[in-house]
Scaffold this active site. Structure first.
Site, mmCIF file in Angstrom:
data_model
loop_
_atom_site.group_PDB
_atom_site.id
_atom_site.type_symbol
_atom_site.label_atom_id
_atom_site.label_comp_id
_atom_site.label_asym_id
_atom_site.label_seq_id
_atom_site.Cartn_x
_atom_site.Cartn_y
_atom_site.Cartn_z
ATOM 1 N N ARG A 46 -5.989 -2.225 -12.930
ATOM 2 C CA ARG A 46 -5.812 -2.725 -14.020
ATOM 3 C C ARG A 46 -4.994 -4.082 -14.032
ATOM 4 O O ARG A 46 -5.377 -4.858 -15.066
ATOM 5 C CB ARG A 46 -4.903 -1.456 -14.803
ATOM 6 C CG ARG A 46 -4.531 -1.891 -16.041
ATOM 7 C CD ARG A 46 -4.102 -0.970 -17.345
ATOM 8 N NE ARG A 46 -3.340 0.047 -16.633
ATOM 9 C CZ ARG A 46 -2.064 0.003 -16.153
ATOM 10 N NH1 ARG A 46 -1.356 -1.155 -16.300
ATOM 11 N NH2 ARG A 46 -1.443 1.019 -15.730
ATOM 12 N N TYR A 98 -17.891 -11.573 -37.608
ATOM 13 C CA TYR A 98 -18.726 -10.536 -37.151
ATOM 14 C C TYR A 98 -18.066 -9.077 -37.612
ATOM 15 O O TYR A 98 -16.702 -9.007 -37.684
ATOM 16 C CB TYR A 98 -18.692 -10.327 -35.406
ATOM 17 C CG TYR A 98 -19.115 -9.067 -34.978
ATOM 18 C CD1 TYR A 98 -20.288 -8.596 -34.994
ATOM 19 C CD2 TYR A 98 -17.958 -8.134 -34.171
ATOM 20 C CE1 TYR A 98 -20.896 -7.425 -34.556
ATOM 21 C CE2 TYR A 98 -18.601 -7.003 -33.695
ATOM 22 C CZ TYR A 98 -19.938 -6.497 -33.818
ATOM 23 O OH TYR A 98 -20.120 -5.369 -33.267
ATOM 24 N N ASP A 170 -14.689 -17.785 -31.797
ATOM 25 C CA ASP A 170 -15.517 -16.684 -31.105
ATOM 26 C C ASP A 170 -16.771 -17.597 -30.723
ATOM 27 O O ASP A 170 -17.455 -17.988 -31.395
ATOM 28 C CB ASP A 170 -15.690 -15.833 -32.008
ATOM 29 C CG ASP A 170 -16.795 -14.382 -31.707
ATOM 30 O OD1 ASP A 170 -17.609 -15.075 -30.745
ATOM 31 O OD2 ASP A 170 -16.671 -13.516 -31.881
HETATM 32 C C1 LIG Z 1 -20.098 -12.939 -32.351
HETATM 33 C C2 LIG Z 1 -19.455 -11.644 -32.038
HETATM 34 N N1 LIG Z 1 -18.108 -11.329 -31.629
HETATM 35 C C3 LIG Z 1 -17.984 -10.178 -31.208
HETATM 36 C C4 LIG Z 1 -18.735 -9.155 -30.876
HETATM 37 C C5 LIG Z 1 -18.162 -7.995 -30.526
HETATM 38 O O1 LIG Z 1 -18.590 -7.750 -29.024
HETATM 39 P P1 LIG Z 1 -18.945 -6.249 -28.351
HETATM 40 O O2 LIG Z 1 -20.006 -5.785 -29.042
HETATM 41 O O3 LIG Z 1 -18.987 -6.613 -26.722
HETATM 42 O O4 LIG Z 1 -17.469 -5.408 -28.411
HETATM 43 C C6 LIG Z 1 -20.050 -9.110 -31.145
HETATM 44 C C7 LIG Z 1 -20.911 -7.991 -31.351
HETATM 45 O O5 LIG Z 1 -21.951 -8.200 -31.643
HETATM 46 C C8 LIG Z 1 -20.366 -10.521 -31.944
HETATM 47 O O6 LIG Z 1 -21.874 -10.577 -32.205
#
Ligand SMILES: Cc1ncc(COP(=O)(O)O)c(C=O)c1O
Length: 377
Positions: A46, A98, A170
């Protein structure tokens, strides 16, 4: 080192002990200690695992950061970043972020006293006026999902620095191959590596890169304390996926460009959202801060019924959540990825019932175009 070479030669390449050219999968939870507290860099998986570590160094090199971290999903990565903040802290986020990020901020982290405001981050003055006394960070997604709005990373990072805030980006849609937010001033980059970085619809994972030793120390403490780490097998799959990231991103981009132009001229299609189109409001900014427009396109077919008709007729676009894989995927954000956002809020944002999102794969584009022609007719 140029971008495609970096994807192959950055990070830790192969295995010093055996000469193996691919990083071994260290499927292990614990490590023998010579005496109490004396060990060869790893004590418990971990806290650290050699395969995960190789991936973490690789993504850090690719994003141009100080340290990388691999998590069990993109949401585990985002949630762990948010744990850098405390009760009473405030974060500003992109409004059509998202759906899962919206959900964790408004249904989970709010219960721990972390406050969130969602604003149109494509307008710097709107972001500036949302800054409060207790604001600690600005969380950006660019392009956004599913409306492909573009935020000026350099301008927002500059504003954040002036106000003493962190900029978190992101970078899932672009990957470090097309966009490197740290070079534009960001402090933290997060990925759903489930998408383009993995690239083959076979792993769920999240990655984070930070730009300072202090953030690296703080985030490692959280990663180890909370424990949402990525396993060695999945870490290896991402290292493998990254080797072809450049080839795949180029192909996604070229296919998407052709398809967006086709959709833009089709009478059965309303608005087309793709930043590679010259009439897209973020087109010029995108050219300044990225080296490609990516493979995501959204377009409006008018209604839920029309969207369902299209889905039923398409042969090469698989109806599925997710994006960024070699195969083309299609989804209806209002009823899938963004279903957790209340309808009123969705409509306010422009996520209509007839909005369809495609993740353009790397199939032969002529087949994809023929498929869309028959399905839209
Ligand atoms: C732009 C974006 N950020 C974060 C995520 C979350 O990722 P995960 O599905 O791997 O948890 C997604 C998932 O679709 C995404 O499209």
């Amino acid at each position: 080192m140029r971008a495609k070479t970096k994807l192959i030669h950055a990070g830790i390449v192969g295995d010093e002990a055996t000469g193996a050219v691919s990083t071994p999968i260290y499927q292990v939870s614990t490590y023998k200690q010579q005496a109490v507290g004396q060990f060869k860099g790893y004590e418990y998986s971990r806290t650290g695992n050699p395969t995960r570590h190789a991936l973490e160094i690789l993504i850090s090199d690719l994003e141009g950061g100080v340290a990388g971290f691999a998590f069990a999903s993109g949401m585990a990565a985002t949630s762990s970043i948010m744990m850098l903040f405390s009760k009473g802290d405030h974060v500003i986020l992109t409004d059509d972020v998202y759906g899962g990020t919206y959900r964790v901020m408004t249904k989970v982290l709010n219960r721990f006293g972390i406050e969130a405001t969602f604003v149109d981050t494509s307008d710097v003055s709107v972001v500036e006026s949302a800054i409060l006394e207790n604001t600690k960070a600005i969380f950006l997604e660019t392009p956004t999902n599913p409306l492909l709005k573009i935020t000026d990373l350099e301008a927002i990072s500059k504003l954040a620095k002036e106000k003493g805030l962190l900029t978190i980006v992101d970078n899932t849609f672009m990957t470090p191959y097309f966009q490197q937010p740290i070079a534009l001033g960001a402090d933290i980059v997060v990925h759903s590596a489930t998408k383009y970085i993995g690239g083959h619809s076979d792993v769920v994972a999240g990655l984070v890169v930070v730009n300072s030793e202090q953030l690296a120390k703080d985030l490692h403490f959280i990663q180890n304390s909370v424990g949402a780490v990525l396993g060695p097998q999945d870490s290896w799959l991402l290292i493998r996926g990254i080797k072809t990231l450049g080839l795949r991103m180029e192909e996604h981009h070229m296919n998407a460009m052709r398809i967006a132009e086709f959709l833009n001229n089709h009478e059965a299609v309303g608005r087309v959202f793709y930043p590679g189109l010259a009439d897209h409001p973020g087109h010029e900014l995108m050219k300044k801060q990225t080296t490609g427009f990516g493979g995501m396109i959204s377009f409006d077919v008018g209604s839920e019924v029309k969207a369902d008709e299209l889905l039923a007729k398409l042969r090469y676009f698989t109806l599925a959540e997710s994006l960024g894989a070699v195969e083309s995927l299609i989804s209806v954000p209002a009823r899938m990825t963004h279903a957790s956002i209340p309808r009123e809020r969705r409509l306010e944002l422009g996520i209509t019932d007839g909005l369809v999102r495609i993740s353009v794969g790397i199939e032969d584009v002529e087949d994809l175009l023929e498929d869309l022609i028959q399905a839209l007719s």
